[in-house]
Design an enzyme around this catalytic site. Sequence first.
Site, mmCIF file in Angstrom:
data_model
loop_
_atom_site.group_PDB
_atom_site.id
_atom_site.type_symbol
_atom_site.label_atom_id
_atom_site.label_comp_id
_atom_site.label_asym_id
_atom_site.label_seq_id
_atom_site.Cartn_x
_atom_site.Cartn_y
_atom_site.Cartn_z
ATOM 1 N N LYS A 282 0.854 -1.192 0.000
ATOM 2 C CA LYS A 282 0.000 0.000 0.000
ATOM 3 C C LYS A 282 0.889 1.242 0.000
ATOM 4 C CE LYS A 282 -4.728 0.127 1.519
ATOM 5 N NZ LYS A 282 -5.701 -0.109 2.567
ATOM 6 N N TRP B 52 -3.362 0.642 -3.449
ATOM 7 C CA TRP B 52 -2.850 -0.719 -3.574
ATOM 8 C C TRP B 52 -2.002 -0.892 -4.830
ATOM 9 C CZ3 TRP B 52 -7.845 -3.839 -2.116
ATOM 10 C CH2 TRP B 52 -7.829 -4.064 -0.743
#
Length: 539
Positions: A433, A438
């Site tokens: 992250k 992401w």
Amino acid sequence: MQNFPLRVNKIIDHAAKYHPKREIISRDFKGEINHSNWKEIHQNAKKISKSFQKLGIKKGDVIGVMAWNNRRHMELVYSIPGCGAINHTLNPRLFVGQLIYIINHANDKILVIDLDLIPIIEKIIEKCPSVQNVIIMVDEKNMPETSLKNVICYDELLNENDGDFEWVSGSETDACGICYTSGTTGNPKGVVYTHRSNCLHALISGSPDMLSLSSTEKIMPVVPLFHANGWSIGYTAPMMGSSMVLPGNDLSPAALYELLEKGTTITAAVPTVWLLLLNFLEEKKLSFSSLKRVVIGGSACPRAVIEKFQEKYGVDVLHAWGMTEMSPLGTVCSFKPEILKLNKTEKLNIQETTGHPPFTVDLKITNDNGEDLPWDGKSQGKLWSRGGSVVKNYLKNNENLIDNDNWFDTGDVATIDENGYLKITDRSKDVIKSGGEWISSIIIENAAVGHPDVAEAAAIGVFHPKWDERPILVIVAKPNKNPDKESILLEISKHVAKWQVPDDIIFLDEIPHTATGKISKIALRDKLNNDNYKHPEIK
Ligand code: ADP
């Protein structure tokens, strides 16, 4: 309608009655290739079942099996549930401490093991008090000396009775098998399959959009029967009347190729096996004469592997996703009409997904608040599954794994597109992250192994003061190759946004793997921590 309890022994009864002559090719411990058929396997399974009873095995007892894929192992798949016992498959690649743990946890009464695995059991047997007998899967002539006590020769059991035996009856929800997940964290966890879940699962996994098995197919499971319920092939193949090819303990590319050339039409294994085999074929300038399809799953299949199988060797790839907790099949990438219309490159894009689920498997993706995400191929979220062969809880473990609507959290992160094609982008615990966004480690890794000199790649997130985490890449080069960082990063930048390109590349001789052959990100992170590795921007 009649009641027809789904018991796995009906599968082998069916194969023996309607497909008795279908060939079972098996490599033995000496490397020799033997021939058998479903009729013989059925007869032998009955004999061994009877012997288990004579040894005192009762309904619900657990028998541990540590064996490669071979004829005797296929007999055990039916002789164990046939006497009402539970088949606990043991992975010989587990760490010794984990093996001791699972043998004790499952309370194995008998161990049935292959000849070359005796040293492993000799080392641990003192710590496994529940084990009363060890059966060695060998003929009488080759029975070895061993320090193990209460040892029995498998073939002696085969020869001691006539096989006049009725399978023990019971409910379709009786336990039939146990498989422990490899346990990248904590102790391994036992997943218990029932007769019903295994029958249902074999029915769905043999169906046309899945493995599409039939009596005209010859399937070689390279994936061991001890991995994730053996991908159910030990049940699906006889149910569909297919022939089988069993590679024993020699998984070298040369040995596998030899067996693939014995009329094998379909085969199945994790990507690493195929990477090695493709290199071997290229080096020796070989091709396939009968192979039509290859099932690839267990971890994400690199596009380069799919492309090479299809373009160069004319073998279709079936990219599959599943997990031990799902018996294991979740999805298979077969083409729906919408996909058949696409051009070659678009089809390859689809094949990087793991496809769609069969009847009885249901999927959804959610955001961090538990709200359903759209099926747009872009929204990434937690992947949940439910169905007739999906886990409810682990063996002797109070934790409830499912919510009120039966949804089980797979621990994977995925997207689903408008046609229902699932793409795994990460495991929750491996996710990177960066600045709250992401980054898919799988996309980075697959792009990296597309580089001609890269053998294996692992992307992980490391601490960064501004972005919280940034991706870095660990590379193992192919033998005698020396790829430079720039060319690898250039290859990756063709597949991901600029901000997703790793900030650094580390070259190692070896990447740590779990007992099921997957990259162990936990062990890799530990290694980098021990080496005191820091992001290049941290002074
Ligand atoms: P273990 O976790 O014990 O190695 P499993 O076979 O149960 O064994 O692992 C299941 C996990 O493997 C899935 O949850 C997923 O993370 C990963 N996996 C399986 N198939 C694929 C695939 N085709 N692409 C990406 N990941 C996959």
